[in-house]
Design an enzyme around this catalytic site. Structure first.
Site, short mmCIF file in Angstrom:
data_model
loop_
_atom_site.label_atom_id
_atom_site.label_comp_id
_atom_site.label_asym_id
_atom_site.label_seq_id
_atom_site.Cartn_x
_atom_site.Cartn_y
_atom_site.Cartn_z
N GLU A 67 -5.67 -10.73 63.48
CA GLU A 67 -6.35 -9.74 64.31
C GLU A 67 -5.78 -8.36 63.99
O GLU A 67 -4.56 -8.14 64.08
CB GLU A 67 -6.20 -10.04 65.80
N GLU A 69 -0.31 -5.05 65.60
CA GLU A 69 -0.49 -3.99 66.59
C GLU A 69 0.72 -3.05 66.55
O GLU A 69 1.83 -3.46 66.86
CB GLU A 69 -0.65 -4.59 67.99
N ASP A 117 0.84 -1.35 60.83
CA ASP A 117 -0.51 -1.25 60.29
C ASP A 117 -0.89 -2.57 59.60
O ASP A 117 -0.25 -2.97 58.63
CB ASP A 117 -0.53 -0.09 59.28
N ASP A 137 -10.28 1.69 67.53
CA ASP A 137 -10.29 3.09 68.00
C ASP A 137 -11.53 3.79 67.45
O ASP A 137 -11.76 3.78 66.25
CB ASP A 137 -9.04 3.82 67.49
N LYS A 185 -14.68 12.24 67.16
CA LYS A 185 -14.96 13.57 66.61
C LYS A 185 -15.23 13.49 65.11
O LYS A 185 -14.58 12.71 64.42
CB LYS A 185 -13.76 14.50 66.86
N ASP A 219 -17.94 -0.95 71.75
CA ASP A 219 -18.79 -0.50 72.86
C ASP A 219 -19.16 0.97 72.63
O ASP A 219 -19.69 1.62 73.51
CB ASP A 219 -18.00 -0.61 74.18
C1 LIG Z 1 -9.01 0.64 71.31
S1 LIG Z 1 -7.68 -0.45 71.04
C2 LIG Z 1 -8.39 -2.07 71.29
C3 LIG Z 1 -7.34 -3.12 71.48
C4 LIG Z 1 -7.86 -4.55 71.69
N1 LIG Z 1 -8.43 -5.09 70.47
C5 LIG Z 1 -8.86 -4.62 72.82
O1 LIG Z 1 -10.05 -4.83 72.53
O2 LIG Z 1 -8.45 -4.50 73.98
C6 LIG Z 1 -7.51 -0.39 69.28
C7 LIG Z 1 -6.13 -0.86 68.83
O3 LIG Z 1 -6.10 -0.99 67.40
C8 LIG Z 1 -4.81 -0.62 66.96
N2 LIG Z 1 -4.93 -0.29 65.53
C9 LIG Z 1 -5.61 0.74 64.99
N3 LIG Z 1 -5.47 0.75 63.66
C10 LIG Z 1 -4.72 -0.33 63.34
C11 LIG Z 1 -4.22 -0.85 62.12
N4 LIG Z 1 -4.48 -0.26 60.96
N5 LIG Z 1 -3.46 -1.97 62.18
C12 LIG Z 1 -3.18 -2.55 63.35
N6 LIG Z 1 -3.61 -2.09 64.54
C13 LIG Z 1 -4.37 -0.99 64.54
C14 LIG Z 1 -4.43 0.53 67.87
O4 LIG Z 1 -3.03 0.72 67.95
C15 LIG Z 1 -5.01 0.08 69.22
O5 LIG Z 1 -4.09 -0.61 69.99
#
Ligand SMILES: C[S@@+](CC[C@H](N)C(=O)[O-])C[C@H]1O[C@@H](n2cnc3c(N)ncnc32)[C@H](O)[C@@H]1O
Length: 237
Positions: A60, A85, A118, A140, A144, A176
């Protein structure tokens, strides 16, 4: 399109990784409990796989607070799960759920590991055809125009994921966010490696049976936004 093999040049796709000072309990989860489950690089996964005979390897990207991967790992002991994460509070939350489960059930979890960084760093160093299932749930949105280059769903990453997962492997993306939704549609329609399983325009509103809702999915629902799910199959063309 080729993916970027140079880790240092990867553009950052996540926001902040630290928040307020952690409580003593949370600090102790990170210091004392995390080392049981943490992987620091891809090679550390291999000996863990040799210990068990796992059916599927599931990763994931951005597991957030971890509900989805935690519940799926508990419900599917035959599969091996890798949660990626970088956000520390998210990692702490997965750890808290894991610790409670082990305590309540007097049982260690041996099919879930955590990479605190990452996800692309793990994926790029994996062998080709390695993963069976990949999840990118509520990434995320970077709304913008200037930020959109930070979106994790792009051609380069779709190609990387296609190379590193098996033929027939699944990639599940959910969002969403309206503008990201549109961008994902155009991205997957352009990508020949991934076949989109939707047959009609309602398919993407139907989440699979036994789906575990994520924190961001629940938040979207509470705030009146519909979520959609993209279910793709790796056909490696
Ligand atoms: C908007 S949150 C959604 C978290 C979870 N999947 C949920 O639906 O509740 C997006 C997450 O992706 C993580 N993230 C973004 N880019 C990533 C990457 N390259 N590798 C691992 N995690 C990443 C961010 O730190 C953030 O916690």
């Amino acid at each position: 399109v080729h993916y970027n093999n140079n880790l240092e040049r990867d553009i950052r796709t996540f926001g902040r990784i630290k928040s307020r000072k952690l409580s003593i309990n949370k600090q102790s989860l990170l210091q004392d409990f995390l080392p049981n489950f943490e992987i620091g690089n891809f090679n550390q996964i291999l000996p863990l796989l040799n210990k068990g005979t796992f059916e599927k390897i599931i990763i994931e990207i951005g597991s957030g607070f971890g509900h989805f991967i935690f519940k799926n790992a508990i419900n599917n002991p035959q599969n091996f799960f890798i949660a990626c994460e970088p956000h520390i509070n998210g990692v702490v939350n997965i750890l808290a759920m894991m610790q409670k489960y082990s305590f309540d059930n007097n049982k260690n979890i041996n099919n879930l590991v955590i990479y605190k960084g990452d996800a692309r760093e793990i994926i790029k160093l994996s062998s080709d055809n390695f993963f069976d299932e990949i999840y990118v749930l509520f990434p995320d949105p970077w709304p913008k125009t200037k930020q959109q280059k930070r979106r994790i769903v792009n051609q380069e990453n779709l190609n990387l994921l296609a190379q590193k997962s098996k033929i027939g492997a699944s990639l599940t993306i959910a969002t969403d966010h309206d503008s990201y939704k549109t961008a994902i549609v155009s991205c997957i329609l352009q990508n020949i490696n991934w076949f989109w399983l939707a047959n009609n325009c309602t398919d993407w509103q139907i989440f699979p049976q036994n789906w575990v809702e994520t924190k961001y999915q629940k938040k979207a629902l509470q705030e009146g936004r519909n979520s959609v799910i993209f279910q793709l199959i790796n056909q490696k063309l």
